[in-house]
Structure formats: C-alpha cells, structure tokens
Motif scaffolding. Structure first.
Motif, PDB file in Angstrom:
ATOM      1  N   UNK A  96      16.349  54.663  71.019  1.00  0.00           N
ATOM      2  CA  UNK A  96      16.463  53.934  72.279  1.00  0.00           C
ATOM      3  C   UNK A  96      15.382  54.382  73.261  1.00  0.00           C
ATOM      4  N   UNK A  97      15.204  55.674  73.427  1.00  0.00           N
ATOM      5  CA  UNK A  97      14.202  56.168  74.372  1.00  0.00           C
ATOM      6  C   UNK A  97      12.785  55.844  73.908  1.00  0.00           C
ATOM      7  N   UNK A  98      12.550  55.864  72.607  1.00  0.00           N
ATOM      8  CA  UNK A  98      11.245  55.472  72.074  1.00  0.00           C
ATOM      9  C   UNK A  98      10.943  54.012  72.423  1.00  0.00           C
ATOM     10  N   UNK A  99      11.904  53.133  72.214  1.00  0.00           N
ATOM     11  CA  UNK A  99      11.701  51.724  72.535  1.00  0.00           C
ATOM     12  C   UNK A  99      11.569  51.502  74.037  1.00  0.00           C
ATOM     13  N   UNK A 100      12.327  52.252  74.828  1.00  0.00           N
ATOM     14  CA  UNK A 100      12.213  52.154  76.284  1.00  0.00           C
ATOM     15  C   UNK A 100      10.815  52.584  76.741  1.00  0.00           C
ATOM     16  N   UNK A 101      10.287  53.645  76.142  1.00  0.00           N
ATOM     17  CA  UNK A 101       8.923  54.072  76.473  1.00  0.00           C
ATOM     18  C   UNK A 101       7.932  52.946  76.182  1.00  0.00           C
ATOM     19  N   UNK A 102       8.065  52.312  75.036  1.00  0.00           N
ATOM     20  CA  UNK A 102       7.162  51.217  74.665  1.00  0.00           C
ATOM     21  C   UNK A 102       7.154  50.111  75.712  1.00  0.00           C
ATOM     22  N   UNK A 103       8.334  49.605  76.053  1.00  0.00           N
ATOM     23  CA  UNK A 103       8.381  48.461  76.978  1.00  0.00           C
ATOM     24  C   UNK A 103       8.020  48.877  78.401  1.00  0.00           C
ATOM     25  N   UNK A 104       8.303  50.123  78.766  1.00  0.00           N
ATOM     26  CA  UNK A 104       7.976  50.586  80.120  1.00  0.00           C
ATOM     27  C   UNK A 104       6.469  50.640  80.325  1.00  0.00           C
ATOM     28  N   UNK A 105       5.750  51.130  79.329  1.00  0.00           N
ATOM     29  CA  UNK A 105       4.283  51.180  79.434  1.00  0.00           C
ATOM     30  C   UNK A 105       3.719  49.767  79.525  1.00  0.00           C
ATOM     31  N   UNK A 106       4.250  48.839  78.739  1.00  0.00           N
ATOM     32  CA  UNK A 106       3.767  47.461  78.799  1.00  0.00           C
ATOM     33  C   UNK A 106       4.061  46.839  80.161  1.00  0.00           C
ATOM     34  N   UNK A 107       5.241  47.089  80.702  1.00  0.00           N
ATOM     35  CA  UNK A 107       5.582  46.551  82.018  1.00  0.00           C
ATOM     36  C   UNK A 107       4.629  47.082  83.091  1.00  0.00           C
ATOM     37  N   UNK A 108       4.390  48.389  83.087  1.00  0.00           N
ATOM     38  CA  UNK A 108       3.463  48.981  84.069  1.00  0.00           C
ATOM     39  C   UNK A 108       2.062  48.389  83.895  1.00  0.00           C
ATOM     40  N   UNK A 109       1.673  48.142  82.647  1.00  0.00           N
ATOM     41  CA  UNK A 109       0.353  47.573  82.388  1.00  0.00           C
ATOM     42  C   UNK A 109       0.205  46.196  83.022  1.00  0.00           C
ATOM     43  N   UNK A 110       1.216  45.336  82.860  1.00  0.00           N
ATOM     44  CA  UNK A 110       1.161  44.023  83.518  1.00  0.00           C
ATOM     45  C   UNK A 110       1.024  44.176  85.025  1.00  0.00           C
ATOM     46  N   UNK A 111       1.749  45.130  85.579  1.00  0.00           N
ATOM     47  CA  UNK A 111       1.724  45.339  87.030  1.00  0.00           C
ATOM     48  C   UNK A 111       0.366  45.828  87.518  1.00  0.00           C
ATOM     49  N   UNK A 112      -0.380  46.517  86.670  1.00  0.00           N
ATOM     50  CA  UNK A 112      -1.650  47.110  87.076  1.00  0.00           C
ATOM     51  C   UNK A 112      -2.825  46.135  87.003  1.00  0.00           C
ATOM     52  N   UNK A 113      -2.621  44.976  86.415  1.00  0.00           N
ATOM     53  CA  UNK A 113      -3.734  44.030  86.313  1.00  0.00           C
ATOM     54  C   UNK A 113      -4.127  43.535  87.706  1.00  0.00           C
ATOM     55  N   UNK A 114      -5.429  43.446  87.993  1.00  0.00           N
ATOM     56  CA  UNK A 114      -5.898  43.102  89.333  1.00  0.00           C
ATOM     57  C   UNK A 114      -5.867  41.600  89.590  1.00  0.00           C
ATOM     58  N   UNK A 115      -4.678  41.030  89.571  1.00  0.00           N
ATOM     59  CA  UNK A 115      -4.506  39.595  89.737  1.00  0.00           C
ATOM     60  C   UNK A 115      -3.686  39.346  90.992  1.00  0.00           C
ATOM     61  N   UNK A 116      -4.228  38.540  91.915  1.00  0.00           N
ATOM     62  CA  UNK A 116      -3.560  38.329  93.199  1.00  0.00           C
ATOM     63  C   UNK A 116      -2.238  37.579  93.032  1.00  0.00           C
ATOM     64  N   UNK A 117      -2.211  36.594  92.146  1.00  0.00           N
ATOM     65  CA  UNK A 117      -1.001  35.802  91.923  1.00  0.00           C
ATOM     66  C   UNK A 117      -0.167  36.476  90.834  1.00  0.00           C
ATOM     67  N   UNK A 118       0.899  37.150  91.237  1.00  0.00           N
ATOM     68  CA  UNK A 118       1.722  37.904  90.296  1.00  0.00           C
ATOM     69  C   UNK A 118       2.367  37.014  89.248  1.00  0.00           C
ATOM     70  N   UNK A 119       2.503  35.728  89.549  1.00  0.00           N
ATOM     71  CA  UNK A 119       3.142  34.818  88.589  1.00  0.00           C
ATOM     72  C   UNK A 119       2.365  34.746  87.281  1.00  0.00           C
ATOM     73  N   UNK A 120       1.049  34.986  87.346  1.00  0.00           N
ATOM     74  CA  UNK A 120       0.221  34.927  86.137  1.00  0.00           C
ATOM     75  C   UNK A 120       0.606  36.039  85.169  1.00  0.00           C
ATOM     76  N   UNK A 121       0.682  37.269  85.674  1.00  0.00           N
ATOM     77  CA  UNK A 121       1.013  38.387  84.785  1.00  0.00           C
ATOM     78  C   UNK A 121       2.486  38.351  84.367  1.00  0.00           C
TER      79      UNK A 121
END
Length: 389
Positions: A96-121
């Motif tokens: 469970x924690x391994x899978x949570x780590x996987x999706x958490x990193x992906x979520x943070x990655x989407x958030x870090x993209x330099x895109x003004x319109x958050x709906x895109x990411x």
C-alpha cells in the motif's frame, strides 16, 4: 461534475483511491490462490522486497530465485537498498505505501508543471488514470518513473537544477532509460551546473549500497546488472516500435539499429536552438521523451504505458483541439489504455491486440506527429508560463 474533476484535491483523492484498491485487490487475490503456490499477485513487489534481503545478505541480485518469485530483479543495487524502507513491513502495508508513493510523486509532478491553466494538467492527470491503475495492479515502478521524469522537467522550468538532476538520477537508478531525461539540460541555461549535479548525484546514489556491502561486492553487483540488461536487449521486442515492425511488416532489424534511428529522430528537434525559449516547444519535447522511452524500449509492457500516455495527455490538452488530435487521443485512450481491460473480450486480446502490438500503435503515431510539430514548428499552444516559471 466538471468542477469536481478540475479540483487538484479530487485528482489526489482519486489517485490515492486507486492505490488503495489495487493494493487490497492484489493482496486478497493472493489469499484466494492455492496455499501451495509460492507466488503472489504482487510478484513485482516481492521481487523488490527480496532484493533488499539479498543485498544485505550479500547474495547475487541478478539471478532467479524461483522459490521466492518468478522473474529477475532488473533494477540497480541502489534501488534494492532503498526498498529497505518497505521490506520490513507486512506485505499489505508495504504494498500500500509503495503504491501511495508512486501516485504521490506523479500528483506532485502534475502540480509542478509551469502551466497557468491548471485544468490542463488536471485533465492530463485524469487521462492517465486507467494506465495508473494498470501499473499499480502490477505493483510496478512505472507510475513513479512517470512522476520523476515530469517532476524533473517542472523543477528545471523553475531553475531548481540540483533537485531536477536528483529526480533524473533516481529515475536512472530505478530503470536505466531514465538517463534519456538528461537530454532536457540542452533546453536550459546553466548547463555546467546541470552536468556537475548529475555527476554528484550519480556518484552519491550509486555508492549508497556501500552501507550494506563491501566495495568489491558492489562492483560485482553493477557488473551483474549490466550483464543482465545486455542479455535482455537482444532477446525481446516488448510492446515497442520493434514489435510493431515485426508484426505488421515482417521486418526485424536488430534492436540496436532501430534504437539508433530512434535516438537520431529524438534529438533532431534540439537542433532548433532558438525554439528552446518557447515553453510549448519544451513541453512538447517532454512529451516526445515520455513516449520515446516506452515505444523504443524493447522491454516495454502494458504497465509501462502510463509513462507514454502521460506524454499523450500533455500533448493533447496543452494545444488547441483539432479533429485530428482529438481522433488520435481517442484512439490512444481506447486501444492503449482500454485494450488490457475487460472492455474487450479476452480472446480478442490473445489473437489481435497482443500479437500485433496494438497497445503501442496509437502512441507511435502520436509520437510521429509530435516530432513533426517540433521540427516544423506547427504546434498550436493554448498555455502560458506559470508565475513561478
């Protein structure tokens, strides 16, 4: 409903829910099989967990341990050491924690993209949800890889060179194709700083297993890793360009020839130096990278395509919608994301999808279109730099 989907917290909750469902599902499926069967439904997790035990026990990492699991460990000694963070836990908690780590990193990655319109990411994040579930159900590291590669790009956009290079080096020590992300440094200033931090992180992370093994043993482990990957390289085509050429056209050039051609095409857009200042060009190059590392990977499997579909999602949602782009994205969603699911009869998968590498084909076509857009400069952006970019 649309407001709910375009909430970052809904995306995080959705990802965490997928991680929880996949973990519990695979754990209970294992409980339901014949007790005499030594294998589990989360074989990859067992491989990772046991790699830590083999490392600290100073055993070979790159041989088969059929009494424990049914495949090879193909990751670095550093990955084996890092998995000690999960290896001590009961399987359900660790999985469970391994899978949570996987999706958490992906979520943070989407958030870090330099895109003004958050709906895109957010749209791209939801677009890959089925592929995320496919990878999680295989307890694979591909969701983590997708997150690390996208996160490295986002950090580079913010000029956090040390952090970005650490993400790339971690990706490379997870799966060697992460090294391809080093090409991103050509798009940015501070190239000397990039090279320096890459070397420092590579040295530091590469030598971490010395905490558990003596130097001579570590040298043997890295030799074993390289030997295993070298043997693998010529023996399979996976769900890749190589498999597509073989199954559709009866052409079977050596993997090295196809790979070399792929490298030349991949690097071609980098020659247009003046376009490096254009965010849309850089974002499309990231999409190129995400798809390339999968479709030119001779070991690509169904769960690898969460990485490629991340590139497809970013490509589609970051541009003005055209009929052609919409049709290609729809084909990718249906034949790449849905083909391994129960939407299609299993017999169709056996006689058509798998033999003809159908899962790979939409991504190959979209990659070719991205390359045309990068080289011809024909992309039509609908994004702007974020204030923090």
């Amino acid at each position: 409903m649309s407001r709910l989907l375009y909430s970052r917290w809904s995306l995080l909750a959705g990802y965490l829910l997928l991680a929880g469902i996949a973990s519990v599902q695979q754990w209970f499926l294992t409980r339901a099989i014949d007790p005499s069967d030594p294998y589990t439904h989360y074989n990859n997790y067992v491989i990772y967990r046991q790699s830590f035990a083999h490392l600290v026990g100073q055993q070979p990492l790159y041989t088969l341990y059929l009494g424990e699991h049914w495949d090879y460990f193909r990751y670095s000694p550093s990955f084996a050491l890092a998995f000690g963070a999960f290896a001590w836990m009961p399987d359900l908690a660790g999985l469970l924690l391994w899978n949570v780590l996987n999706v958490s990193v992906l979520f943070v990655a989407w958030r870090m993209l330099p895109v003004a319109d958050e709906r895109i990411t957010l749209a791209a994040g939801w677009f890959v949800a089925i592929e995320v579930m496919t990878a999680l159900q295989n307890s694979q590291s591909n969701v983590l890889l997708a997150g690390l590669l996208i996160l490295a790009f986002g950090l580079l956009e913010r000029r956090y060179v040390a952090a970005a290079t650490m993400m790339i080096v971690i990706a490379a020590f997870t799966k060697l194709f992460g090294l391809v992300a080093l090409s991103l440094f050509l798009l940015y200033p501070q190239k000397g700083k990039f090279v320096l931090f890459s070397a420092l992180w590579g040295l530091a992370i590469g030598l971490l297993p010395l905490l558990a093994v003596p130097p001579a043993q570590l040298v043997r482990l890295y030799q074993g890793w390289w030997n295993l990957l070298s043997i693998d390289y010529g023996q399979s085509a996976g769900l890749s360009v190589m498999a597509w050429l073989q199954s559709w056209f009866g052409v079977a050039p050596p993997n090295s020839v196809v790979g070399l051609a792929g490298v030349v095409i991949f690097c071609w857009p980098l020659l247009y130096v003046r376009r490096h200042r254009d965010l849309m060009f850089r974002l499309l190059f990231l999409c190129n990278l995400l798809i390339w590392v999968v479709v030119f990977n001779h070991k690509a499997e169904s769960s690898s395509y969460v990485i490629a579909m991340g590139g497809v999602g970013l490509w589609f949602f970051s541009q003005e919608k055209t009929r052609l782009n919409t049709a290609l994205a729809a084909l990718a969603f249906v034949f790449t994301s849905l083909s391994p699911t129960d939407v299609f009869p299993r017999a169709l998968s056996v006689v058509f999808f798998v033999p003809y590498a159908i899962k790979a084909v939409p991504c190959i076509v979209i990659w070719a279109k991205i390359m045309h857009e990068l080289i011809a400069g024909s992309y039509r952006p609908r994004i702007a730099l974020d204030k923090s970019g």
